[in-house]
Scaffold this active site. Sequence first.
Site, PDB file in Angstrom:
ATOM      1  N   HIS A   1      25.038 -53.858  46.004  1.00 24.03           N
ATOM      2  CA  HIS A   1      24.809 -54.138  47.426  1.00 24.03           C
ATOM      3  C   HIS A   1      23.336 -53.997  47.804  1.00 24.03           C
ATOM      4  CE1 HIS A   1      24.731 -49.962  49.180  1.00 24.03           C
ATOM      5  NE2 HIS A   1      25.556 -49.653  48.198  1.00 24.03           N
TER       6      HIS A   1
ATOM      7  N   HIS B   1      22.396 -40.753  50.552  1.00 25.54           N
ATOM      8  CA  HIS B   1      22.341 -41.026  52.002  1.00 25.54           C
ATOM      9  C   HIS B   1      21.306 -40.143  52.723  1.00 25.54           C
ATOM     10  CE1 HIS B   1      26.292 -43.530  52.452  1.00 25.54           C
ATOM     11  NE2 HIS B   1      25.465 -43.986  51.514  1.00 25.54           N
TER      12      HIS B   1
ATOM     13  N   GLU C   1      27.807 -53.581  52.430  1.00 25.06           N
ATOM     14  CA  GLU C   1      28.687 -52.650  51.697  1.00 25.06           C
ATOM     15  C   GLU C   1      28.860 -51.351  52.464  1.00 25.06           C
ATOM     16  OE1 GLU C   1      29.649 -49.339  48.807  1.00 25.06           O
ATOM     17  OE2 GLU C   1      27.975 -49.552  50.175  1.00 25.06           O
TER      18      GLU C   1
ATOM     19  N   ASP D   1      26.414 -49.088  41.427  1.00 27.86           N
ATOM     20  CA  ASP D   1      26.070 -48.312  42.623  1.00 27.86           C
ATOM     21  C   ASP D   1      25.643 -46.908  42.202  1.00 27.86           C
ATOM     22  OD1 ASP D   1      25.713 -47.660  45.316  1.00 27.86           O
ATOM     23  OD2 ASP D   1      27.656 -48.477  45.917  1.00 27.86           O
TER      24      ASP D   1
HETATM   25 CO    CO Z   1      25.881 -45.717  50.221  1.00 28.25          CO
HETATM   26 ZN    ZN Z   2      26.033 -47.690  47.614  1.00 22.05          ZN
END
Ligand code: CO
Ligand code: ZN
Length: 329
Positions: A61, A302, A193, A216
Amino acid sequence: MNIELLKSMCAANGISGDEGAIKSLILGEIENYIDDHSVDALGSLIAHKKGPGKKMMLAGHMDQIGLIVTYISKEGFIYFGRIGGMRPAYSLGQRFVFPNGTVGVVACERLDDPRDMPFEKMYLDIGARDGEEAGRQIKIGDVCVYSAAPVVNGGAIISPALDDRVGCFIMVEALKKIKAPAFDLYFVFTSQEEVGLRGARTSAYAVEPDYGLAFDVTISADTPKAHKFPSKMHGGAAIKIKDSSVLCHPIIVKHLEDCAKKAGIRYQYEILEAGGTDSGAIHLTKGGVPSGVISVATRYVHSANEMCALSDIEDSIELTVNALETPIA
Ligand code: CO
Ligand code: ZN
């Protein structure tokens, strides 16, 4: 390894729903290695490299998480909501940048206790004199992302956009290295995503793959008080067994294990309790698509300072090339 490319991919703009800049960078990089490409209505880039046999859809993504402006006060403070899995504790005190270059800091009142601080008590401060001045730079609906340039320290890279520019990078570098594909390959750089695997859903519908393979980041369980978890930074390419969006198909898990063993590539497993990725959407397409994932163990996912090992990225590229040049038994 092309670290400069990885850094420029991390530095490119691409919040969910606005992936244009990172998409042009990727397309420029891969154009000479593909047969044709298209962009679907949700913005995913679908690049086709012809090969024999069944269709394999690869997905990484392009989008990253961020904040969205919901209100500007007459004093010039900017209130916001979240795009994707933003966390209050990670956001407080950080700089965020808007596509027009405006930088704001996420702040709260000193009188508020920063423990358990919800986003509702925070605001973005761009230093404006008042709401009118703020409104000349920023309007409701504008979006911003962590402002932090990618940094390489020895064998590690730090950037807020490793999720998932690292997956896109692995796909780009694998695509360049493949000599004899064992599949008809669709390299899909997906949109949206982080807000619910949306780009993967529409692009998989268009591609109609026989197999799916996503790329990912995942958790790295090597910090001092981490939960017991199989994947760690510097542990090699992580072969996903499950997350909350997909139970990886045994045929794909075995294919990846076999390829890693045969080529002597370092690998580890990933079993994620919460969170998902593009394979979660791909494997539910039409009558179902056997799907798997190669992950990169990443600390502080994140946050403004996601961190992963360059060696794990290299192992993942190598495993991907092997897996795409070897037919599924
Ligand atoms: Co993420
Ligand atoms: Zn991701």
